[in-house]
Design a protein around this motif. Structure first.
Motif, short mmCIF file in Angstrom:
data_model
loop_
_atom_site.label_atom_id
_atom_site.label_comp_id
_atom_site.label_asym_id
_atom_site.label_seq_id
_atom_site.Cartn_x
_atom_site.Cartn_y
_atom_site.Cartn_z
N SER A 4 3.81 -0.39 -5.68
CA SER A 4 3.71 -1.94 -6.94
C SER A 4 1.95 -1.72 -5.50
O SER A 4 1.28 -0.72 -3.96
CB SER A 4 4.02 -2.47 -5.72
OG SER A 4 3.94 -2.98 -4.64
N THR B 154 2.78 -2.23 -11.15
CA THR B 154 4.22 -2.06 -10.56
C THR B 154 4.64 0.00 -11.36
O THR B 154 4.10 0.09 -12.93
CB THR B 154 5.47 -2.68 -10.09
OG1 THR B 154 5.56 -3.30 -11.76
CG2 THR B 154 5.15 -4.04 -9.69
N ASP C 11 10.93 -4.53 -9.35
CA ASP C 11 10.29 -3.41 -9.10
C ASP C 11 10.74 -2.26 -8.44
O ASP C 11 9.94 -1.30 -7.91
CB ASP C 11 8.78 -3.84 -8.28
CG ASP C 11 8.22 -4.64 -9.06
OD1 ASP C 11 8.14 -5.39 -10.51
OD2 ASP C 11 7.69 -6.07 -8.26
N SER D 10 1.47 -8.46 -11.30
CA SER D 10 2.00 -7.48 -10.63
C SER D 10 1.87 -6.30 -11.33
O SER D 10 1.61 -6.04 -12.80
CB SER D 10 3.95 -7.44 -10.56
OG SER D 10 4.23 -7.45 -11.12
N ARG E 22 7.97 0.50 -12.35
CA ARG E 22 9.24 -0.32 -13.21
C ARG E 22 10.18 0.33 -14.14
O ARG E 22 10.33 1.48 -14.61
CB ARG E 22 9.26 -1.83 -13.52
CG ARG E 22 7.84 -2.43 -13.21
CD ARG E 22 8.26 -4.24 -13.84
NE ARG E 22 7.71 -4.59 -13.14
CZ ARG E 22 8.19 -6.26 -13.25
NH1 ARG E 22 7.94 -6.74 -14.35
NH2 ARG E 22 7.01 -6.95 -12.14
N ILE F 189 10.19 1.26 -4.00
CA ILE F 189 9.27 0.74 -5.40
C ILE F 189 7.59 1.64 -4.67
O ILE F 189 7.39 1.55 -3.72
CB ILE F 189 8.76 -0.56 -4.16
CG1 ILE F 189 10.70 -0.81 -3.99
CG2 ILE F 189 8.80 -1.26 -4.53
CD1 ILE F 189 11.38 -2.25 -2.53
#
Length: 252
Positions: free
Chosen positions: A213, A184, A201, A182, A186, A211
């Motif tokens: 990503s 992302t 995430d 992943s 965070r 979110i």
């Protein structure tokens, strides 16, 4: 990993590795041939040239090396910016890419309920990245995982509702015998390495959940053939562009 998963990778994959253009390096400057001309006068020594060049009039500026101009273009491409309708989250992206928006439906959908999702696509129309803003009442499920962080950096213009500066992260989490990749944004606690719980995430912002990503493959196929392939992708222009977009995220 959270239950809210990415869909597919939007780039050509050869042997599990995303293909992109590599920038060529600059070769050494040729050595200037020495001439028998007399040494320049003290006034001539004050010329602003910063590289060895043949003798020129002090009233004529020496041309900049072509390599300098090419490098500047490579690291400073033109960008556009996108701001969500509520004015809170914004980001920049390459000029030849595009952004489309989708409104979320009820519940934990794709995008989640109440959210506006911005899908970022490259010049060929491949969906590469999604940013959801303003989601309602969503959360993450977690389980045991062994996490390896391949890359991470703070996203300085973002602050979650707790005042925490979130971080960009490219990670692989081993759950059982399966690797999950992943890329992302965070909270930092979900970028700790080693035996831990799967990451989340979802960021809780002042205007609801967010979110961000990269769009990788859905299960059961992993996004990369292995970790070396993932690390090789990190050297590509596509990786650098996606990371730059994510680091440009800002919340107002």
């Amino acid at each position: 990993m959270g239950s809210y998963r990415v869909r597919r990778i939007g780039a050509a994959v050869v042997g599990g590795l995303v293909v992109s253009l590599a920038l060529s390096g600059c070769g050494p400057q040729p050595e200037v041939e020495k001439t028998g001309a007399a040494a320049p006068s003290p006034a001539a020594v004050t010329t602003t040239s910063v590289v060895p060049v043949p003798a020129v009039s002090t009233t004529t500026a020496a041309p900049a090396p072509k390599e300098t101009t090419a490098a500047a273009v490579a690291v400073s491409p033109a960008h556009k910016s996108f701001t969500f309708p509520d004015g809170h989250i914004s980001f920049s992206y390459p000029e030849d890419w595009s952004v489309t928006t989708v409104s979320g439906g009820p519940g934990f959908e794709d995008p989640p309920g109440g959210a506006i999702e911005a899908v970022v696509s490259d010049g060929g129309g491949n969906d590469l990245l999604r940013v959801a803003s303003g989601a309602d009442g969503i959360g993450c499920t977690a389980g045991p995982a062994d996490r390896t962080v391949l890359d991470r950096s703070a996203v300085p213009a973002m602050r979650d509702a707790e005042g925490t500066v979130p971080e960009f992260g490219f990670v692989v989490e081993s759950i059982g015998e399966q690797d999950w990749y992943s890329m992302t944004v965070r909270q930092p606690r979900y970028l700790e390495e080693g035996e831990t719980s799967s990451g989340c995430d979802i960021l809780t912002m002042g205007n609801g959940a967010s979110i961000t990503s990269v769009i990788f493959n859905t299960p059961p196929e992993p996004a990369f053939a292995g970790r070396e392939a993932a690390r090789a992708w990190m050297a590509t222009e596509q990786y650098a562009q996606l990371k730059a977009v994510m680091l440009s995220l800002a919340y107002a």
